[in-house]
Write a protein that holds these residues in place. Structure first.
Motif, short mmCIF file in Angstrom:
data_model
loop_
_atom_site.label_atom_id
_atom_site.label_comp_id
_atom_site.label_asym_id
_atom_site.label_seq_id
_atom_site.Cartn_x
_atom_site.Cartn_y
_atom_site.Cartn_z
N HIS A 108 18.00 6.36 -0.66
CA HIS A 108 17.93 6.23 -2.12
C HIS A 108 17.72 4.69 -2.39
O HIS A 108 18.58 3.80 -2.60
CB HIS A 108 19.29 6.81 -2.56
CG HIS A 108 19.65 8.15 -2.31
ND1 HIS A 108 18.81 9.20 -2.59
CD2 HIS A 108 20.28 8.45 -1.03
CE1 HIS A 108 19.29 10.24 -1.78
NE2 HIS A 108 20.25 9.96 -1.16
N SER B 78 13.93 8.33 -3.78
CA SER B 78 14.29 8.63 -2.38
C SER B 78 13.42 9.02 -1.42
O SER B 78 12.21 9.85 -1.75
CB SER B 78 15.19 9.89 -2.52
OG SER B 78 16.28 9.69 -3.70
N VAL C 119 15.80 6.51 -9.46
CA VAL C 119 16.02 6.73 -8.12
C VAL C 119 14.73 7.31 -7.22
O VAL C 119 14.27 8.31 -7.53
CB VAL C 119 17.07 7.75 -7.72
CG1 VAL C 119 17.66 7.71 -6.40
CG2 VAL C 119 18.44 7.11 -8.70
N THR D 36 15.92 10.42 -12.36
CA THR D 36 16.75 9.31 -13.11
C THR D 36 18.21 9.71 -12.98
O THR D 36 18.39 11.13 -12.63
CB THR D 36 16.24 9.00 -14.59
OG1 THR D 36 16.39 10.68 -15.07
CG2 THR D 36 15.01 8.68 -14.87
N ARG D 37 18.89 8.83 -12.90
CA ARG D 37 20.44 9.15 -12.75
C ARG D 37 21.09 8.21 -13.56
O ARG D 37 20.75 6.97 -13.43
CB ARG D 37 20.70 8.99 -11.16
CG ARG D 37 22.19 8.94 -10.97
CD ARG D 37 22.78 8.65 -9.45
NE ARG D 37 24.01 8.64 -9.26
CZ ARG D 37 24.83 7.96 -8.29
NH1 ARG D 37 23.91 7.15 -7.50
NH2 ARG D 37 26.08 7.95 -8.26
N GLY E 100 19.28 -3.65 -8.79
CA GLY E 100 19.73 -2.40 -8.33
C GLY E 100 20.51 -2.19 -7.23
O GLY E 100 21.26 -2.90 -6.95
N TYR F 94 19.10 4.64 -13.89
CA TYR F 94 18.50 4.10 -12.85
C TYR F 94 17.28 5.26 -12.55
O TYR F 94 17.38 6.35 -12.75
CB TYR F 94 19.18 4.15 -11.28
CG TYR F 94 20.35 3.14 -11.42
CD1 TYR F 94 20.10 1.68 -11.07
CD2 TYR F 94 21.73 3.33 -11.55
CE1 TYR F 94 20.94 0.83 -10.94
CE2 TYR F 94 22.49 2.30 -11.68
CZ TYR F 94 22.17 1.11 -11.35
OH TYR F 94 23.22 0.18 -11.29
N VAL G 139 26.36 0.46 -6.44
CA VAL G 139 25.68 1.06 -7.77
C VAL G 139 26.48 0.87 -8.70
O VAL G 139 27.51 1.46 -8.92
CB VAL G 139 25.33 2.53 -7.47
CG1 VAL G 139 24.70 3.03 -8.56
CG2 VAL G 139 24.37 2.52 -6.29
N HIS H 253 17.59 2.57 -5.87
CA HIS H 253 18.07 2.72 -7.34
C HIS H 253 17.41 1.57 -7.99
O HIS H 253 17.83 0.43 -7.58
CB HIS H 253 19.61 2.67 -7.35
CG HIS H 253 20.36 3.79 -6.83
ND1 HIS H 253 20.31 3.98 -5.67
CD2 HIS H 253 20.93 4.80 -7.52
CE1 HIS H 253 21.25 5.19 -5.31
NE2 HIS H 253 21.58 5.61 -6.34
#
Length: 595
Positions: free
Chosen positions: A475, A414, A412, A390-391, A460, A410, A405, A477
C-alpha cells in the motif's frame, strides 16, 4: 456475615481496622471478594461505604493490586498470612500491613499502618504515579522467599491482564522469548545486576516489545531475597527507531550512490558511445553486430540501475499534484507485455476517487509501480491487481506501529498479488537497500527501497501485508493534493542544477565556473549519449550550451527544459528560445529563468 458472641464483640472493639470478607459468585470474575462487615475503626478510616464494596472492583482500601489473589492463596492453604503493600489512596501513598485470617466463606482482615510516621514519599507519590502513566512505566517486585509479587498499576496496563503473579506474567511472554527470560533471571540470582532485557509479549493477539531493567537485592545472609524491576512498553519507540534507521541508511546509500554514479557514468558513456559508433559501420559481420548489440543492452541496463541509485539519495525532484489514474493505465500498458501471459494484470480504480490528485513525482511513481508489478511476477503471482482509492486517517488511529501513516487524507495505490508471500524475517528487511531474496544477479534489491524513498519524499507512507502461501499487498499512501490541478513546485529551498553541454572542454569549464559563482550547481557533458544519460540520472533545471554543437546535436537537447545558447551570434534555430553573447548576460538571464 453473622458475627456474634465474644469473637464478634472483640472484633467490634479492636483498636485497628478489621474487615470481614466473603466470596461472591460472579461468573464474570474468577476471584471476587466483597466487604460483608467492618468494625467502627475501619468505617471511620475508610468510610461508611466500605461495607458492600468489592476489593478489586471498588478498591475500598485504595489501589491494592492483587489483594484478592493473596486472600485466595491464604484460604487454599488454610494458614494466616501477612502482607505489606504500598497503596495509593486519596492522593497519598500509604504502607499497609494486612493480616489475613481465612474462614469458610471468606476471610477476616486486620489492617495496620506499617509506617505510621509521615514519610517524604507522601508528597511525591501522586507525581510519581503521574510519571508512571505518562511514561507508561511499570514497577514490580518479587519476594523470592514467599513468592509474593507486587505490580504497579502500569504493569497491569502494559501486560493487559487483571491478576498479578509470575504465572500471569509468563503467560504473556512470547513463547520464543521465555527461554531467554529464564536465562536472564538465572543470571541475576547468581550474579546481582543490574540487567537490561528486551523481549516480546503477546497482548490482545498482537506482539509488542517490552524493555525491562531488573536486579536482585540480597537478604541478611547475602543471598538474593528480592527481585526489583521496571517495565516499559517500547513498541512505538522501537518502530520509530527502525524507520529512522531505514531513512538514515537510505540517505547514506544515496549519498554514496550519487558520488559513484558520477564516476560510473563517464565510463558508461564511453562504452555506449563506442558501441553505437561501431554499430553504424556497414562492414560488420553478424557475430560482431550481435556482440555490440549485447554491449549496448548492458549499457542500458546499467543506466536503469544508476537511475534507481540516484533516486535513493534525491530529495529535490518535482513533487507536484498528479492524477495518478492515467499514470497507472500507462504503466499497465507498458509493463503488460513483459509479464503476460504468465500474469493476469488488472486495474481497479474507485470511480469516486479516480480523478483525485495526489502529491508525487510522476517519473519516480511510474518506476515504483513497475518495480512492484515485476516483484509480484518474480514472487510467482498469477494475478496482480492495482487498486486506487482514498483513505482518511484520524489522529486517534495514526500511530508509530502503523507504518508511519500519520493523520491526513491519502490516495492509496495498492498492488495486490497471489504470489508466495513473505515471512516475518523478510518483511522486516524488505525496505533495506540491496536486500533481495533473488539468487545470483537477478535482482538489485532497490525496488522496495525506492518505493519507500518516494513515500518519504512525498510525506506519505508505505506498508506491506503479506502471508506465506496467500500473497502480498503493498500500500503506497500519497497525500491528497489541496489543489485540483497540477502545478510545478517552487525551486526555493535548494540550489538549481544546470547542465552545461559543449564539446570544448575549456569552454565548458569556463561556463560552469560562471554559473557556480552565481550559486548554481553544474554538471558538464558532451552531446549525444552523455547528455541523455545525465538527463536520466540528474535533476536538471536548465541547459546551457554554446556554438560548438552542430545543428543535429542541438536538436537532441531536451525541448521541455529552458535552454540558453551562449554565442556571439544567434544560430537561427527555433529550438533555442534564449540567446546571450557574454558571461554577464548569461548570469542575468539564468537568474530570471530560475527565479
Amino acid at each position: 456475615m453473622d458475627l456474634s458472641g465474644i469473637a464478634g464483640e472483640a472484633l467490634e472493639r479492636l483498636a485497628v481496622p478489621c474487615l470481614a470478607l466473603e466470596t461472591v459468585d460472579d461468573r464474570r470474575r474468577s476471584q471476587d471478594l466483597r466487604v460483608a462487615w467492618a468494625n467502627p475503626r475501619a468505617r471511620s478510616r475508610f468510610g461508611e461505604s466500605i461495607v458492600g464494596a468489592h476489593m478489586d472492583r471498588d478498591e475500598p482500601l485504595g489501589v491494592l493490586a492483587g489483594f484478592a489473589s493473596e486472600v485466595m492463596v491464604a484460604r487454599s492453604r488454610q494458614r494466616v498470612a501477612t502482607i505489606e503493600r504500598s497503596v495509593r489512596r486519596l492522593g497519598r501513598i500509604e504502607r499497609l500491613r494486612c493480616t489475613i485470617i481465612p474462614t469458610d466463606r471468606g476471610a477476616a482482615v486486620l489492617v495496620e499502618d506499617a509506617d505510621p510516621e509521615p514519610s517524604a514519599i507522601d508528597s511525591v507519590g501522586p507525581s510519581l504515579a503521574q510519571v508512571e502513566r505518562w511514561g507508561n512505566l511499570g514497577v514490580w517486585e518479587v519476594d523470592l522467599a514467599s513468592g509474593e509479587v507486587y505490580w504497579s498499576t502500569q504493569v497491569f496496563e502494559i501486560l493487559g491482564v487483571e491478576e498479578s503473579g509470575l504465572e500471569s506474567f509468563r503467560a504473556c511472554v512470547h513463547p520464543d522469548d521465555r527461554e531467554l527470560l529464564d536465562h536472564v533471571i538465572g543470571r541475576i540470582l547468581d550474579q546481582p545486576g543490574p540487567y537490561r532485557l528486551t523481549h516480546r509479549i503477546v497482548r490482545d493477539g498482537t506482539v509488542r516489545t517490552v524493555d525491562q531493567h531488573m536486579q536482585s537485592v540480597a537478604g541478611p545472609g547475602g543471598t538474593p531475597a528480592r527481585l526489583l524491576g521496571t517495565m516499559i512498553d517500547a513498541t512505538d519507540t522501537q518502530a520509530m527507531e527502525n524507520r529512522m534507521l531505514q531513512a538514515e541508511t537510505a540517505r547514506t546509500v544515496g549519498l554514496m550512490a550519487g558520488g559513484l554514479v558520477h564516476d560510473f557514468k563517464n565510463s558508461l558513456t564511453v562504452i555506449a558511445g563506442h558501441a553505437q559508433l561501431l554499430l553504424s559501420d556497414p562492414r560488420l559481420d553478424g557475430g560482431m553486430q550481435a556482440s555490440l548489440e549485447a554491449i549496448e543492452r548492458a549499457a542500458e541496463t546499467a543506466s536503469a540501475t544508476s537511475r534507481k541509485l540516484m533516486t535513493l539519495g534525491r530529495h529535490d525532484g518535482h513533487v507536484l499534484p498528479t492524477e495518478v489514474s492515467g499514470l497507472i493505465a500507462d504503466v499497465v500498458s507498458f509493463v503488460g507485455p513483459a509479464v503476460s501471459p504468465e500474469v493476469d494484470l488488472r486495474i481497479d480504480l474507485g470511480s469516486a476517487h479516480r480523478d483525485r490528485a495526489v502529491l508525487t513525482d510522476p517519473a519516480q511513481f511510474n518506476q515504483a509501480l513497475i518495480d512492484l508489478v515485476l516483484n509480484a511476477r518474480e514472487a510467482g503471482a498469477t494475478t496482480v491487481t492495482i487498486r486506487f482509492d482514498t483513505r482518511s486517517v484520524a489522529p486517534t488511529t495514526a500511530s508509530a506501529d502503523a507504518g508511519g501513516v500519520v493523520a491526513g487524507t491519502y490516495g492509496v495505490v495498492s498492488v495486490e498479488d497471489d504470489g508466495q508471500g513473505m515471512d516475518v524475517g523478510t518483511l522486516e528487511k524488505a525496505f533495506e537497500p540491496f536486500f533481495s531474496t533473488k539468487t545470483g544477479d537477478q535482482g538489485s534489491g532497490l525496488g522496495l527501497a525506492n518505493v519507500r524513498a518516494l513515500a518519504d519524499r512525498c510525506q506519505g507512507a508505505v506498508t506491506i501485508d503479506s502471508t506465506i502461501g496467500v500473497g502480498t499487498t503493498v500500500h503506497l499512501h500519497l497525500p491528497v493534493a489541496d489543489e485540483p490541478h497540477p502545478r510545478r513546485p517552487s525551486r526555493r529551498g535548494r540550489a538549481t542544477r544546470i547542465l552545461v553541454v559543449s564539446t570544448r572542454t575549456v569552454r565548458a569549464a569556463h561556463l560552469a565556473s560562471v554559473l557556480r559563482a552565481g550559486g548554481h550547481q553544474t554538471v558538464s557533458a558532451a552531446a549525444g549519449t552523455a547528455v541523455r544519460f545525465t538527463l536520466d540520472t540528474e535533476p536538471i533545471d536548465l541547459v546551457v550550451t554554446d556554438d560548438s554543437l552542430d545543428e543535429r546535436a542541438r536538436q537532441l537537447l531536451p525541448a521541455d527544459l529552458p535552454t540558453v545558447l551562449v554565442s556571439p551570434e544567434s544560430l537561427g534555430t527555433e529550438h533555442h528560445t534564449h540567446h546571450v553573447v557574454d558571461d554577464e548576460a548569461l548570469r542575468t538571464l539564468v537568474d530570471e529563468l530560475l527565479s
